[in-house]
Scaffold this active site. Structure first.
Site, PDB file in Angstrom:
ATOM      1  N   CYS A 386       1.296  -1.277   0.149  1.00 34.63           N
ATOM      2  CA  CYS A 386      -0.095  -0.514  -0.144  1.00 34.63           C
ATOM      3  C   CYS A 386       0.852   1.417  -0.013  1.00 34.63           C
ATOM      4  O   CYS A 386       1.542   1.412  -1.036  1.00 34.63           O
ATOM      5  CB  CYS A 386      -0.771   0.245   1.121  1.00 34.63           C
ATOM      6  SG  CYS A 386      -2.270   0.646   0.878  1.00 34.63           S
ATOM      7  N   HIS A 514      -3.282  -4.978   0.182  1.00 37.61           N
ATOM      8  CA  HIS A 514      -2.892  -5.718   1.303  1.00 37.61           C
ATOM      9  C   HIS A 514      -2.518  -7.062   1.608  1.00 37.61           C
ATOM     10  O   HIS A 514      -4.102  -7.864   2.328  1.00 37.61           O
ATOM     11  CB  HIS A 514      -4.097  -5.310   2.408  1.00 37.61           C
ATOM     12  CG  HIS A 514      -3.548  -3.481   2.903  1.00 37.61           C
ATOM     13  ND1 HIS A 514      -2.861  -3.619   3.509  1.00 37.61           N
ATOM     14  CD2 HIS A 514      -4.157  -2.957   2.649  1.00 37.61           C
ATOM     15  CE1 HIS A 514      -2.859  -2.052   4.257  1.00 37.61           C
ATOM     16  NE2 HIS A 514      -3.463  -1.300   2.826  1.00 37.61           N
ATOM     17  N   GLU A 516      -1.698  -9.424   2.741  1.00 37.51           N
ATOM     18  CA  GLU A 516      -0.676  -9.700   4.455  1.00 37.51           C
ATOM     19  C   GLU A 516      -2.851 -10.469   5.054  1.00 37.51           C
ATOM     20  O   GLU A 516      -2.657 -11.579   6.126  1.00 37.51           O
ATOM     21  CB  GLU A 516      -0.847  -8.836   5.601  1.00 37.51           C
ATOM     22  CG  GLU A 516      -1.617  -7.760   6.570  1.00 37.51           C
ATOM     23  CD  GLU A 516      -0.914  -6.435   5.343  1.00 37.51           C
ATOM     24  OE1 GLU A 516      -1.764  -5.344   5.585  1.00 37.51           O
ATOM     25  OE2 GLU A 516      -1.217  -6.480   3.928  1.00 37.51           O
TER      26      GLU A 516
END
Length: 542
Positions: A386, A514, A516
């Site tokens: 990001c 994102h 993750e």
């Protein structure tokens, strides 16, 4: 449908979320369809506008929900996808009730906490689990908090509404160990259960957080004073990794207790935990060790980066590698002395890779840009997420494209070269809550690129949370100077992935998304997998 309610006592941050996640894992391993809900008794509609220092990480769901970080643990442990509806807040409940009142839905009745607020809570919980066998609900906060009372009353009523055999209460509590006395104290837990019983809830299972093993005498004492069966006093000793907790709870027999109490029909009394055990073994018995530097502005509160650190654990487990984290404050890298700081970390073998996570605001931004520059110039494996991608673009524009003063309009509205700018649809938005580009979006990956090889797909679907993008007006000059835009939105306008040629840099990739949020313990995300593998290869070649 069956319901399991998880409450907490004595102190906060006991691990209710990990307990709930672990129970979900054990029940799913026996073939049940699991739904998870987190209740947060704060007045915000969602977690989107809360400071990381106040709340920790904001976990984003596929449908764009900005939720509590515990939903991340639920998804990772149980390997399910949740929605914004799986995070219920006081604000969300009151917003719904007050909207109904304004519409006249209550037909002139006096709107009260009981029954209107409690009924709304129950309906919201039930609505999330229409296609599951068991819904596990974690009540945030601690028993005794005034904010939690309406939720505790609602879950008390569940027992009457759906039947005794369809509801189970699990209470997580602390057993403090007094070293000077050499004994565990049960009194705080006794008082916590007394408080809960005063509300009308009798726990079926006690999960006791402890530093040392619980003696039989202690179990008997808790069973007597808390009015639970002795085998329902579950020891939850500190674990070596959070992923060991389901295995510990399985040994304590918690799943069998739940199955018997809820009269669950199962053809698989023995859970399928073979892969999970192997994964835990790789985490606690690694063959290698690397260190990844995370350059962030919220490093004083590690919970702000929970999904990132867990994603590194997942990737490390795949490669039998312990991933240490070197927390680097971006504010310490603001001036030219950043090179000395980074050189020292490399010299001390504390910088096998660099990761720059997401964030907001101008504070510490120059340090992140400098960290990206250092990784690029010194061939250190780099992953930007990001804002981490935007910083990589700013560095490249300034120092490779020679666009002096290049910046993001988030930090400098008058930048001579606004290489990062508002998304067109974001430009006129004034409200902060729930207005970013949120949720899952598709990206088209460039054939033969590092991104395409890592995903081994032509498309990638990732979750997003941003207002800014790489300014399309600068795509050409960036690519002409060697930056590869390796993934775009389907219309080709929005840069989703950027990278450097692997012939010039071993691993330099960044994404506007994102990633993750989609990593799993037994299925690490490709971008984190690539970072850990590249960092490990680099270290082993030394």
């Amino acid at each position: 449908m069956k319901f399991i309610f998880i409450t907490g006592g004595v102190v906060s941050s006991l691990g209710k979320g990990i307990t709930a996640s672990s129970i979900g894992r054990l029940l799913k391993a026996r073939g049940f369809k699991i739904n998870m809900v987190k209740i947060d008794p704060y007045l915000q509609i969602d977690a989107g506008t809360m400071s990381p220092y106040e709340h920790g990480e904001v976990f984003v769901t596929d449908d764009g929900g900005e939720t509590d970080l515990d939903l991340g643990n639920y998804e990772r442990f149980v390997d399910i996808k949740l929605s914004a509806n799986n995070n219920i807040t006081t604000g969300k409940v009151y917003w719904s009730v007050l909207s109904k009142e304004r519409r006249g839905d209550y037909l002139g009745k006096t709107v009260q906490v009981i029954p209107h607020i409690t009924n709304e809570i129950k309906e919201l919980i039930k609505s999330t689990g229409t296609n599951c066998d068991i819904t596990i609900v974690e009540i945030g906060g601690t028993v005794g908090d005034i904010e939690s009372l309406p939720f505790l009353e609602a879950i008390r009523q569940f027992k009457k509404d759906v039947g005794d055999n369809n509801v189970l209460y699990v209470h997580v509590s602390l057993l403090p160990y007094i070293k000077t006395a050499g004994e565990i104290k049960t009194k705080p837990t006794q008082h916590s259960v007394k408080e809960l019983r005063g509300i009308g809830i009798q726990p079926n299972i006690l999960v006791c957080r402890t530093e040392i093993p619980i003696s039989e005498k202690t179990r008997e004492k808790l069973a007597l004073f808390c009015d639970v069966e002795k085998d329902a006093v579950i020891e939850a000793k500190d674990a070596r990794t959070i992923y060991e907790v389901p295995l510990n709870l399985e040994r304590e027999g918690i799943a069998k207790l739940i199955i018997n109490k809820l009269k669950l029909n199962t053809n698989n009394s023995k859970p399928d935990l073979k892969e999970w055990r192997a994964m835990v073994d790789r985490i606690v018995n690694p063959l290698n060790e690397i260190t990844i530097g995370i350059v962030g502005k919220y490093i004083m509160l590690k919970d702000a980066y929970t999904s990132i650190t867990e994603s590194l654990v997942h990737a490390g487990a795949k490669h039998d590698t312990k991933v240490n984290i070197e927390w680097i404050s971006s504010e310490e890298l603001r001036d030219e002395t950043y090179k000395e700081t980074m050189d020292k970390l490399v010299e001390d073998e504390k910088l096998d890779g660099i990761l720059i996570p997401g964030g907001f605001g101008e504070r510490g931004i120059d340090g992140k840009v400098n960290a990206s520059k250092y990784a690029r110039e010194n061939n250190i494996p780099y992953l930007g997420i990001c804002l981490g991608m935007q910083c990589a673009v700013i560095d490249f524009a300034r120092n490779v494209c020679n666009l002096k003063g290049a910046n993001s309009t988030e930090f400098d509205e008058g930048a001579p070269f606004p290489v990062i700018d508002y998304l067109p649809e974001q430009r006129d938005i004034e409200d902060k809550g729930g207005t970013m580009r949120l949720g899952e979006y598709k990206a088209i990956l460039k054939e033969g690129s590092l991104a395409q090889k890592l995903y081994n797909e032509k498309e990638a679907f990732e979750r997003h949370r941003h207002r800014y993008e790489v300014n399309p007006e600068y795509h050409d000059i960036l690519t002409e100077n060697g930056l590869i835009i390796s993934g775009t939105s389907p219309d080709g306008k929005l840069a989703e992935f950027i990278e450097l040629d692997t012939l010039t840099h071993p691993y330099f990739i960044a994404t506007q998304a994102h990633p993750e949020f989609k990593s799993r313990p037994n299925k690490p995300h490709p971008l984190f997998d690539g970072l850990v593998k590249s960092a490990l290869d680099k270290k082993l070649k030394k």
